[in-house]
Design an enzyme around this catalytic site. Structure first.
Site, mmCIF file in Angstrom:
data_model
loop_
_atom_site.group_PDB
_atom_site.id
_atom_site.type_symbol
_atom_site.label_atom_id
_atom_site.label_comp_id
_atom_site.label_asym_id
_atom_site.label_seq_id
_atom_site.Cartn_x
_atom_site.Cartn_y
_atom_site.Cartn_z
ATOM 1 N N GLN A 270 0.835 -1.212 0.000
ATOM 2 C CA GLN A 270 0.000 0.000 0.000
ATOM 3 C C GLN A 270 0.861 1.250 0.000
ATOM 4 O O GLN A 270 0.354 2.353 -0.088
ATOM 5 C CB GLN A 270 -0.845 0.054 1.274
ATOM 6 C CG GLN A 270 -1.970 -0.930 1.354
ATOM 7 C CD GLN A 270 -2.596 -0.938 2.733
ATOM 8 O OE1 GLN A 270 -2.371 -1.853 3.498
ATOM 9 N NE2 GLN A 270 -3.403 0.053 3.063
ATOM 10 N N ALA A 581 -6.311 5.556 4.989
ATOM 11 C CA ALA A 581 -7.170 6.595 5.573
ATOM 12 C C ALA A 581 -8.390 6.906 4.703
ATOM 13 O O ALA A 581 -9.020 7.953 4.861
ATOM 14 C CB ALA A 581 -6.369 7.865 5.854
ATOM 15 N N GLU A 757 -13.503 3.059 5.278
ATOM 16 C CA GLU A 757 -13.348 2.624 6.667
ATOM 17 C C GLU A 757 -14.572 2.832 7.567
ATOM 18 O O GLU A 757 -14.810 2.035 8.466
ATOM 19 C CB GLU A 757 -12.146 3.343 7.301
ATOM 20 C CG GLU A 757 -10.809 2.860 6.785
ATOM 21 C CD GLU A 757 -9.692 3.790 7.204
ATOM 22 O OE1 GLU A 757 -9.713 4.966 6.777
ATOM 23 O OE2 GLU A 757 -8.814 3.363 7.958
HETATM 24 N N1 MTE Z 1 -11.454 -2.851 0.176
HETATM 25 C C1 MTE Z 1 -10.866 -3.954 -0.336
HETATM 26 N N2 MTE Z 1 -11.569 -4.700 -1.188
HETATM 27 N N3 MTE Z 1 -9.582 -4.307 0.000
HETATM 28 C C2 MTE Z 1 -8.844 -3.579 0.892
HETATM 29 O O1 MTE Z 1 -7.691 -3.910 1.169
HETATM 30 N N4 MTE Z 1 -8.797 -1.626 2.363
HETATM 31 C C3 MTE Z 1 -9.610 -0.734 3.183
HETATM 32 C C4 MTE Z 1 -10.691 -0.032 2.357
HETATM 33 N N5 MTE Z 1 -11.361 -0.971 1.534
HETATM 34 C C5 MTE Z 1 -9.456 -2.414 1.455
HETATM 35 C C6 MTE Z 1 -10.768 -2.076 1.048
HETATM 36 C C7 MTE Z 1 -8.802 0.275 3.844
HETATM 37 S S1 MTE Z 1 -7.899 -0.230 5.201
HETATM 38 C C8 MTE Z 1 -8.759 1.567 3.423
HETATM 39 S S2 MTE Z 1 -7.914 2.746 4.296
HETATM 40 C C9 MTE Z 1 -9.501 2.016 2.252
HETATM 41 O O2 MTE Z 1 -10.081 0.942 1.542
HETATM 42 C C10 MTE Z 1 -8.609 2.750 1.283
HETATM 43 O O3 MTE Z 1 -9.425 3.373 0.328
HETATM 44 P P1 MTE Z 1 -8.864 4.587 -0.503
HETATM 45 O O4 MTE Z 1 -7.984 4.021 -1.523
HETATM 46 O O5 MTE Z 1 -10.028 5.241 -1.083
HETATM 47 O O6 MTE Z 1 -8.090 5.447 0.442
#
Ligand code: MTE
Length: 812
Positions: A270, A581, A757
């Site tokens: 990430q 985040a 989140e």
């Molecule tokens: N959704 C999927 N399918 N896989 C993931 O690893 N990570 C989550 C969430 N949704 C995740 C996910 C986490 S920990 C975060 S912080 C956010 O996605 C990141 O979304 P963003 O790229 O819009 O910041």
């Protein structure tokens, strides 16, 4: 209901030439197409569990006219390749010539001083070529970097002298095959000059006062000492939660390939910048020696923020030393053993309140299990920023402590909503405890204390555009809460061994534009007008690529099938901060939109001169006229005048569960969620994220129990036989998600709000509903009316034991 508004040409399955070629007429194509249509038009629960009864209107959102194609409700572009298993992850990359496989040698004690590491027997085995330790490191034995915004202390790639946790990498075996490497790792002999008794439990660490005192965090709001003199009543108790593993499907992996000008590195991370840096640092080379590519990840959930740098460093060192490509891909057991997880915590609380239910003051002593170094303090600080969650309490006294095991556990890693998950459990428990004491339903007490527009939050900021009350009211309405509370009462009176409960959980989730920002490069190929985007965010399943493509398609006015988002590369997206985040999708989308707008401006004079050209003719004409058809823009994050969050996402859930009092097994009967995502960038993705977040929370709060051997410090829960993430049967039978309409967000990208989140803390409701059900049973069967302490995960065992039945009750 989600309206079936997709026209065939926008359906990636129908429009993709590859699919037409490979799959047309095939069974797989038909299955995928029907799944695709079912996700875009009706319920998605049929996707996850075909055996469940379908109820009407499982998932809904309020229709809002959307401009094409931004804000359009459409599935993820890569959904079909993921569903068909064709998506390529790092370990799917074909084998390179002369490639070597790498396997770590891990410490099998938790606290010790290394005397010797002898790989001579391993190196005699067929296929084993190299063994590397700290002594072979050319640059720095450290995979973190200093001066970063998180200020992370040094983490050794290979332990040089001291072992800090069971599972810590001591060296790396390289071999011609994975099997030979695994065999080789078993033959490395490690001796220790001193093995110390490990400290594993947070309780023992607290007892021995093993705190990193210099990073203690306190939050004082109002005048808590005085407030205690004016309250009518008080409750006190303890909330506990264990650690949670991220359980992404793709385990950690790095592949390093020597090339004529350095190392081509592929990593599942990430945080590209930290992997890039760690790789260069370990071999003492400049950053431009490493060309890093980050393809889409098979899930991450925070677990691929810092730790992947360990693999990037180790694989790069191995490739550099051996001058051969090296693949370092972990099996699940090693993955669960080596890496940090969500920190376990213990919170002791005291809350003072008036007889009407208004909470006036809260004292909390919060301590987390940080692992072997103080890096965990950032999760304590994160909890501090979320501690009030949804409630206006005028006085707070909060102490956050970062506890060290004497050594003995891997430093914790961020895990989806690291601050909100503990904060929600603590404050929701307090509200339920107050309600129990006042003999009211928790819904009444929570409603009384909810934040309202104009309230000041704990950091003194006036909440503007606060939709919390609105989502709460709408939820009570759509979920028919009052009627169903009566039905639950009737059911409980009629049934001795099964009990039901409903609870409501609100969520105010602060969103902060973390880090410097994200860049995006949008390029148009002049010969056919197709568009390619590279940007600094990582696609890990959250739909980032889709949202970015939607934004660019919208600005340029081209169909989505003309656009491809390509993986992050350090050459085109240098200095990329971590995807975390929940802000990356919108931030990267904004950068791409800015780039697309610049392109459009550049093309405008040619468009005006030749209004009749079609898109590809226009692109060719622009190129011939000297228009540069490639633009990079950087969306610089700004905090405005708000030091804590840029805005809040609001949502609320009503969760109804049924508990089998004799076995502790439970079923979530129905969940309704109302969420305010502003003008959603893509309602289908946002609903999917809400589902995913809720279910991941369910794992942490209800199911996933991390266990250690107290003697050796070795993790015992290292696979699905002994660690239970949620599966299809844990999904609510009846699930309805509604998005709040007509609520543009003035502080977010394109009036939208982040969704990755916030939904996670809503599943505290499942735990608390089960706990209420247990309390009903205790009242009926044992005549006691107490408040059971919250100890997450509230597993079936704990639920069953919570009832406290013995044989005498069973003989009734
Ligand atoms: N959704 C999927 N399918 N896989 C993931 O690893 N990570 C989550 C969430 N949704 C995740 C996910 C986490 S920990 C975060 S912080 C956010 O996605 C990141 O979304 P963003 O790229 O819009 O910041």
């Amino acid at each position: 209901m989600i309206k079936d508004e997709l026209v065939p040409s926008e359906n990636p399955l129908e429009s993709s030439p590859k699919y037409r070629k490979d799959l047309a007429g095939g069974l797989l194509y038909k299955v995928l197409l029907s799944l695709y249509k079912s996700t875009s038009s009706k319920s998605r629960s049929c996707l996850v569990d075909l055996h469940r009864p379908l109820s009407s209107g499982l998932q809904t959102y309020q229709e809002k006219p959307s401009e094409f194609p931004m804000k359009k409700a459409m599935p993820k572009l890569e959904g079909p390749v993921q569903a068909s298993g064709e998506a390529v992850f790092v370990n799917d990359l074909p084998r390179f010539q002369r490639e070597l496989y790498a396997v770590f040698t891990l410490a099998d004690v938790a606290s010790a001083t290394i005397k010797s590491i002898d790989a001579s027997e391993a190196l005699k085995l067929p296929g084993v070529t190299h063994f590397l330790t700290a002594d072979d490191i050319i640059g720095e034995n450290n995979y973190m970097f200093a001066g970063h915004m998180f200020d992370i202390p040094q983490h050794e790639v290979f332990a040089s002298r001291e072992v800090f946790y069971n599972g810590q990498p001591l060296g790396l075996i390289l071999a011609e095959t994975q099997a030979a490497a695994l065999e080789g790792a078993k033959h490395v002999k490690v001796t220790y000059s001193e093995i110390r008794r490990p400290i594993i439990s947070l309780e023992e660490s607290l007892e021995k006062e093993m705190e990193f005192k210099h990073v203690r965090k306190t939050v004082v709001v109002g005048t808590p000492t005085e407030a205690w003199n004016i309250v009518d009543q008080m409750v006190e108790g303890t909330v506990r939660m264990g650690s949670q593993y991220h359980f992404y499907m793709e385990t950690q992996v790095s592949l390093a390939v020597p090339s004529e000008d350095g190392i081509d590195l592929y990593s599942s991370t990430q945080f590209s910048d930290i992997c890039h840096h760690a790789a260069a640092q370990v071999i003492g080379k400049p950053l431009n020696f490493i060309n890093l590519t980050v393809p889409r990840l098979g899930g991450a959930f925070g677990g691929k923020t810092f730790d992947p740098a360990l693999l990037s460093a180790a694989a790069t060192l191995a490739a550099y030393v051996s001058d051969r490509p090296v693949r370092l891909n972990l099996d699940l057991a090693s993955n669960m053993r080596i890496f940090g997880k969500r920190p376990a915590f213990i919170a002791k609380y005291k809350a003072g309140f008036n007889n009407d239910g208004h909470v006036q003051v809260v004292d909390i002593d919060y301590a987390i299990d940080a692992g072997f170094n103080e890096h965990g303090h950032i999760y304590v600080s994160d909890c501090a920023t979320y501690l009030d969650m949804s409630y206006y309490v005028p006085n707070w006294n909060w102490v956050g402590r970062t506890m060290k095991m004497k050594t003995n556990k891997k430093t914790v890693q961020p895990t989806r909503a690291p601050g909100a998950v503990p904060a929600a459990l603590i404050i929701e428990t307090i509200m339920e405890h107050v309600a129990k004491t006042l003999n009211k339903h928790p819904i009444q007490v929570k409603e009384l204390n909810l934040y309202q527009n104009g309230h000041r939050d704990i950091y003194g900021h006036v909440l503007q555009n606060c939709n919390l009350m609105e989502v709460w009211r709408r939820l009570k309405d759509v979920a028919e809460v009052d009627t169903r509370l009566n039905q639950v009462d009737v059911f409980n009176q009629d049934n001795t061994w099964r009990k039901r409960a409903i609870t409501l959980t609100p969520c105010k989730h602060g969103i902060l534009y973390l880090g410097p920002g994200f860049g995006a490069t949008v390029s148009i190929f002049c010969r056919d007008g197709s568009v390619v985007i590279t940007q600094g965010g990582v696609e890990m399943g959250q739909g980032l690529y889709t949202k970015v493509a939607q934004g660019v398609a919208h600005v340029l006015g081209v169909p989505l099938e003309n656009i491809r988002v390509r993986p992050l590369q350090s050459i085109s997206s240098p200095n990329s901060t971590l995807t975390a985040a929940s802000i990356t999708s919108e931030s990267a989308m904004q950068a791409a939109i800015d780039a697309a707008q610049t392109l459009k401006e550049r093309m405008r004079p040619i468009r005006e001169k030749f209004p009749d050209l079609d898109w590809s003719e226009l692109c060719l004409k622009c190129d011939a006229s000297g228009v540069d058809l490639s633009v990079r823009c950087f969306n610089k994050h700004k905090l405005d005048d708000h030091p804590t969050f840029n805005y809040n996402t609001y949502c609320t859930a009503a969760t109804e569960t049924e508990v089998d009092v004799l076995t502790g097994q439970s079923q979530i009967r129905r969940v309704d969620i109302v969420a305010d995502y502003g003008e959603s960038l893509n309602p289908v993705i946002d609903i999917g994220q809400t589902e995913g977040a809720y279910i991941m929370g369910l794992g942490g709060y209800m199911l996933e129990e991390t266990k250690f051997d107290m003697e050796t410090g070795r993790i015992l829960s290292d696979g699905t036989w002994n660690y239970k993430p949620p599966t299809t049967k844990d999904i609510p039978i009846d699930w309805r998600i509604h998005l709040l309409p007509d609520t543009p967000n003035p502080s977010g990208v394109r009036s939208a709000k982040a969704c990755g989140e916030p939904g996670i803390s809503l599943s505290t409701g499942a735990l608390l509903a089960n706990k209420q059900a247990v309390e009903y049973a205790r009242h009926e069967l044992l005549g006691v009316s107490d408040f059971i302490p919250v100890d997450a995960p509230f597993t079936p065992e704990k639920t069953q034991q919570g009832v406290g039945l013995d044989e005498s009750v069973l003989l009734l």
